[in-house]
Design a protein around this motif. Structure first.
Motif, PDB file in Angstrom:
ATOM      1  N   LEU A 274       0.819  -1.220   0.000  1.00 19.07           N
ATOM      2  CA  LEU A 274       0.000   0.000   0.000  1.00 19.07           C
ATOM      3  C   LEU A 274       0.852   1.268   0.000  1.00 19.07           C
ATOM      4  O   LEU A 274       0.325   2.367  -0.114  1.00 19.07           O
ATOM      5  CB  LEU A 274      -0.942   0.028   1.203  1.00 19.07           C
ATOM      6  N   GLY A 275       2.154   1.153   0.174  1.00 18.28           N
ATOM      7  CA  GLY A 275       3.046   2.304   0.113  1.00 18.28           C
ATOM      8  C   GLY A 275       3.899   2.200  -1.115  1.00 18.28           C
ATOM      9  O   GLY A 275       3.445   2.626  -2.170  1.00 18.28           O
ATOM     10  N   PRO A 276       5.043   1.568  -1.076  1.00 23.06           N
ATOM     11  CA  PRO A 276       5.689   1.130   0.151  1.00 23.06           C
ATOM     12  C   PRO A 276       6.262   2.303   0.942  1.00 23.06           C
ATOM     13  O   PRO A 276       6.819   3.229   0.363  1.00 23.06           O
ATOM     14  CB  PRO A 276       6.810   0.216  -0.358  1.00 23.06           C
ATOM     15  N   GLU A 277       6.062   2.218   2.279  1.00 21.38           N
ATOM     16  CA  GLU A 277       6.625   3.202   3.211  1.00 21.38           C
ATOM     17  C   GLU A 277       6.281   4.634   2.825  1.00 21.38           C
ATOM     18  O   GLU A 277       7.146   5.506   2.788  1.00 21.38           O
ATOM     19  CB  GLU A 277       8.152   3.011   3.325  1.00 21.38           C
ATOM     20  N   LYS A 278       5.020   4.862   2.561  1.00 20.45           N
ATOM     21  CA  LYS A 278       4.590   6.228   2.261  1.00 20.45           C
ATOM     22  C   LYS A 278       3.076   6.348   2.404  1.00 20.45           C
ATOM     23  O   LYS A 278       2.361   5.349   2.338  1.00 20.45           O
ATOM     24  CB  LYS A 278       5.007   6.645   0.854  1.00 20.45           C
ATOM     25  N   GLY A 279       2.635   7.577   2.614  1.00 19.95           N
ATOM     26  CA  GLY A 279       1.204   7.843   2.609  1.00 19.95           C
ATOM     27  C   GLY A 279       0.500   7.264   3.820  1.00 19.95           C
ATOM     28  O   GLY A 279       1.086   7.069   4.883  1.00 19.95           O
ATOM     29  N   VAL A 280      -0.789   7.000   3.633  1.00 18.18           N
ATOM     30  CA  VAL A 280      -1.683   6.622   4.726  1.00 18.18           C
ATOM     31  C   VAL A 280      -1.139   5.474   5.574  1.00 18.18           C
ATOM     32  O   VAL A 280      -1.086   5.557   6.804  1.00 18.18           O
ATOM     33  CB  VAL A 280      -3.072   6.239   4.149  1.00 18.18           C
ATOM     34  N   MET A 281      -0.735   4.386   4.926  1.00 14.83           N
ATOM     35  CA  MET A 281      -0.335   3.200   5.690  1.00 14.83           C
ATOM     36  C   MET A 281       0.933   3.484   6.505  1.00 14.83           C
ATOM     37  O   MET A 281       1.065   3.037   7.651  1.00 14.83           O
ATOM     38  CB  MET A 281      -0.100   2.034   4.720  1.00 14.83           C
TER      39      MET A 281
ATOM     40  N   MET B  38       1.996   6.469   7.639  1.00 13.39           N
ATOM     41  CA  MET B  38       1.678   7.362   8.753  1.00 13.39           C
ATOM     42  C   MET B  38       0.995   6.593   9.880  1.00 13.39           C
ATOM     43  O   MET B  38       1.202   6.893  11.062  1.00 13.39           O
ATOM     44  CB  MET B  38       0.799   8.514   8.274  1.00 13.39           C
TER      45      MET B  38
ATOM     46  N   ARG C 202       4.757  12.064  10.218  1.00 18.68           N
ATOM     47  CA  ARG C 202       4.629  11.771   8.780  1.00 18.68           C
ATOM     48  C   ARG C 202       5.326  10.455   8.430  1.00 18.68           C
ATOM     49  O   ARG C 202       4.817   9.681   7.627  1.00 18.68           O
ATOM     50  CB  ARG C 202       5.221  12.944   7.979  1.00 18.68           C
TER      51      ARG C 202
ATOM     52  N   ALA D 115       8.149  11.666   2.392  1.00 23.59           N
ATOM     53  CA  ALA D 115       7.457  10.435   2.773  1.00 23.59           C
ATOM     54  C   ALA D 115       8.265   9.510   3.666  1.00 23.59           C
ATOM     55  O   ALA D 115       7.706   8.806   4.486  1.00 23.59           O
ATOM     56  CB  ALA D 115       7.020   9.673   1.517  1.00 23.59           C
ATOM     57  N   ASN D 116       9.577   9.497   3.509  1.00 24.33           N
ATOM     58  CA  ASN D 116      10.363   8.505   4.244  1.00 24.33           C
ATOM     59  C   ASN D 116      11.863   8.822   4.188  1.00 24.33           C
ATOM     60  O   ASN D 116      12.273   9.770   3.525  1.00 24.33           O
ATOM     61  CB  ASN D 116      10.079   7.096   3.702  1.00 24.33           C
TER      62      ASN D 116
END
Lengths: 442, 442
Positions: B104-111, B113, B328, B305-306
């Motif tokens: 779902l990311g990877p390692e970014k956005g909604v999931m 956070m 974040r 994002a990361n």
């Protein structure tokens, strides 16, 4: 008379693919291919028109994607059903620029993929309404209409509306001729089916030979878990297919830069066609370093979050192949921006597909690219994986290693109602049965 | 005796801040500051220990964040309550590396956070259990323990575990002395309160003067909507505060590269201290081009994002200031990686804060950095915004333009139960009242 979007339905659909190790790779050992599926309706169910779209996931978290699609309901339900380029541009911009929802990305991850599902459903609705498959619906638009679909924000240092217009106008004269060629011959494909990491050596060899017999000129192997294993598997595959079939390899983001360089120098003697996702999809500079540090061409894109990252991959000379995905970015509109960026930089687009329904969707984008953007299929192939097509009303048609152009109106990704009912999560009969089996095994 | 995490509670909490235009900027005209709030419990409510964390959003979509936190329940409930560096490293890695959720990311956005919220809640639980504020809990760990908290995947071309260990060991001798200094003097802050884009000129001037009178050495203005307005506002602010107070400006991602260069060349005569978020947070190469094209220093990070994107911003020489955000990325662990990257490249960290609860959280990270990582507060300031602190049990304490070190055990971000009850969305009394007002206005 203008129709109105009266409903947005969201469905959590999952296939228990982890049971077979289909789709297993160095980072994703046990995917359950899933779709957070959306249906837009005009008028009442059964009477009005429909538009279908989805986010692809690999299982857990599909319900989070469904919640994100649900959050878009107020922007869609009650608006006139999109029909024209202007409507589709407006919908895309409204969904990506809502200031509060944008905070959840911006333009990346769950919320962005949800926008992609809804935008793609709107394209299905509009193309079906026009009686055309999406590729032809797009290829029937003027260069000006196509440019109006794109959000050039953050792109203008690499691609301006004028650049885009010039690319599209240059391709205009050959549209009719290429459409005929495409309808006659189909678009080149390659297959990943032989090379999943969970397969035994003899299955790998057998499926590789079958792929060549089926007419594919390129296959792909998953790599990245163990170098010794990969050298053995690559050697077996090369022996099985001979020197003239291209073998791409795919590390699914497993490596840091130095690992990728070491690994690909070791695999280079077997002549890999490209190394796919050598490292993090966010790592533009890392991809550039991998490309510089070893002789194999570099491909990436299935997890690249948006057009801004693709822009940089091209600016930095970090990739030899751009791998768009139909359901990762914000739908047709953002993929059009990426096709134009790739055309501007002269880099071939070789889409990611597989999963569930991704082949069905993305074929339209490559075919449109051939007819109206890059104007060529040289060095270009669409990924093909032979899983789960039976669940779609108009599945892909592969003949002699090529995707035959879809002729049915819309985006080719409407799932059969009985497949949806069977695989609904968690209440569908497939999942109920699986829980029963698990309980009995305890 | 080891405790077990028995529950994970998720709350959708929203404040109707859009009514006052507090927090308005060029991209976010009407934010309703919100928290997708998580409470980890050991034992029964009221008897066991608690850990609190949250994702910050600006309104719509907060329910999607809540769904993402809920998706992490199976990874948290039932496990031993984290107490040590080893526990906290393991939890962080398990949450970020679940292969299905990672898609779902990877390692970014909604999931991502959501992972951050849960990881931060675990830090609150562990630090509170140890009877220490998070900054001191961290600063009491050995360099080896701190290194074990970091995920070096994708970082090794810029920062290795050995590099990190060397940085932390070099700072070890001064820890006690700096802790005393910090407890005596507090950590430098700057304030954004004067400069929201929705404020009238006279409010801007009045609040700028008040900020200086309150002891702040730096203020910040939002810019980016209209160049003429920005020149006027910047000129008024400079006149109000005099030449010795730093004025940072913040475009909140409004521009493409060429716009940023043009705009900042026009504002340069008023001596802006930095330009923040000139363009897309994903655009590493764009930030580098902005930095090269005009004389004002460049800052970014609140939407980065990361750690992989931060790594590149540093590798590309794209930023003069790294702006971490506590909520974040994937919590304390990933921010520790970013602090170490910044220390390696010698770039000062000036955290983003504001919103709701972000000041309370992020102060711990800068204070830990001062004591045990960079070892300096030179050129470093933590953002301060004077909104919504009254909703927390141990709100930030600002004296003479500095954050006083928090002394209460934990992460300082436990919201008062009555504030949570009031602002619960959609059923809390604040939102019910607002709906009634809106209905009456029709």
């Amino acid at each position: 008379m203008s129709q109105t979007v009266t409903d947005l339905e969201v469905h959590d659909i999952r296939f228990p693919t982890s049971e077979q190790l289909d789709g297993s790779d160095a980072m994703n050992p046990d995917p359950d291919y899933s779709a957070a599926y959306v249906v837009l309706r005009t008028g009442h169910a059964g009477s009005g028109a429909e538009g279908h779209g989805f986010c692809f996931t690999i299982g857990r978290g599909n319900e989070v994607m469904a919640a994100a699609i649900e959050a878009l309901r107020p922007y869609v339900v009650g608006r006139p059903a999109p029909r024209t380029a202007a409507d589709l541009g407006e919908l895309y911009r409204e969904l990506t620029h809502d200031s509060q929802l944008r905070w959840l990305g911006p333009e990346k991850g769950v919320m962005h993929m949800a926008v992609g599902a809804v935008v793609n459903a709107a394209w299905d609705l509009a193309a079906a309404g026009a009686g055309k498959p999406v590729w032809q619906f797009l290829a029937g638009m003027t260069p000006e209409e196509l440019v109006s679909l794109v959000d050039f924000r953050y792109l203008s240092d690499a691609l301006t509306p004028e650049d885009a217009l010039a690319i599209l106008r240059a391709a205009e004269p050959g549209r009719a001729e290429r459409t005929e060629l495409l309808l006659a011959q189909g678009y080149p494909a390659y297959t990943t089916s032989p090379g999943w990491l969970g397969y035994e050596d003899d299955k790998l060899v057998r499926l590789s030979k079958e792929a060549v017999a089926d007419g594919f000129g390129q296959i792909k192997l998953k790599v990245g878990a163990d170098l010794g294993d990969d050298v053995r598997r690559m050697s077996l595959a090369r022996e099985a297919v001979g020197p003239d079939i291209r073998i791409a390899v795919d590390a699914n983001q497993r490596w840091d830069v130095a690992d990728a360089v070491e690994w690909m120098n070791a695999l280079a003697p077997f002549d890999p066609h490209w190394i796919e996702e050598p490292t993090s999809p966010d790592d533009v500079l890392g991809h550039a370093a991998v490309r510089a540090g070893q002789p194999v061409k570099v491909a990436t894109g299935e997890h690249v979050a948006n057009r801004v990252v693709f822009k940089q991959l091209l600016q930095a000379g970090a990739v030899d192949f751009v791998q768009i995905d139909a359901a990762r970015v914000a739908g047709v509109n953002e993929n059009l921006a990426i096709l134009l960026l790739a055309a501007k930089y002269g880099v071939p687009v070789c889409p990611h597909a597989g999963g569930v329904g991704l082949c069905e969707l993305v074929q339209h984008l490559s075919m449109f690219d051939y007819v109206a953007v890059s104007g060529t299929w040289e060095d270009r192939v669409i990924e093909y994986v032979d899983h789960l097509h039976e669940h779609f009303a108009t599945p892909t048609v592969i003949e002699n290693g090529r995707y035959m152009a879809p002729l049915a109106p819309g985006f080719s990704a409407r799932m059969l109602p009985e497949s949806m009912a069977e695989h609904r999560y968690p209440e569908g009969p497939v999942w109920q049965a699986r829980r029963t089996t698990e309980e009995n095994a305890r």
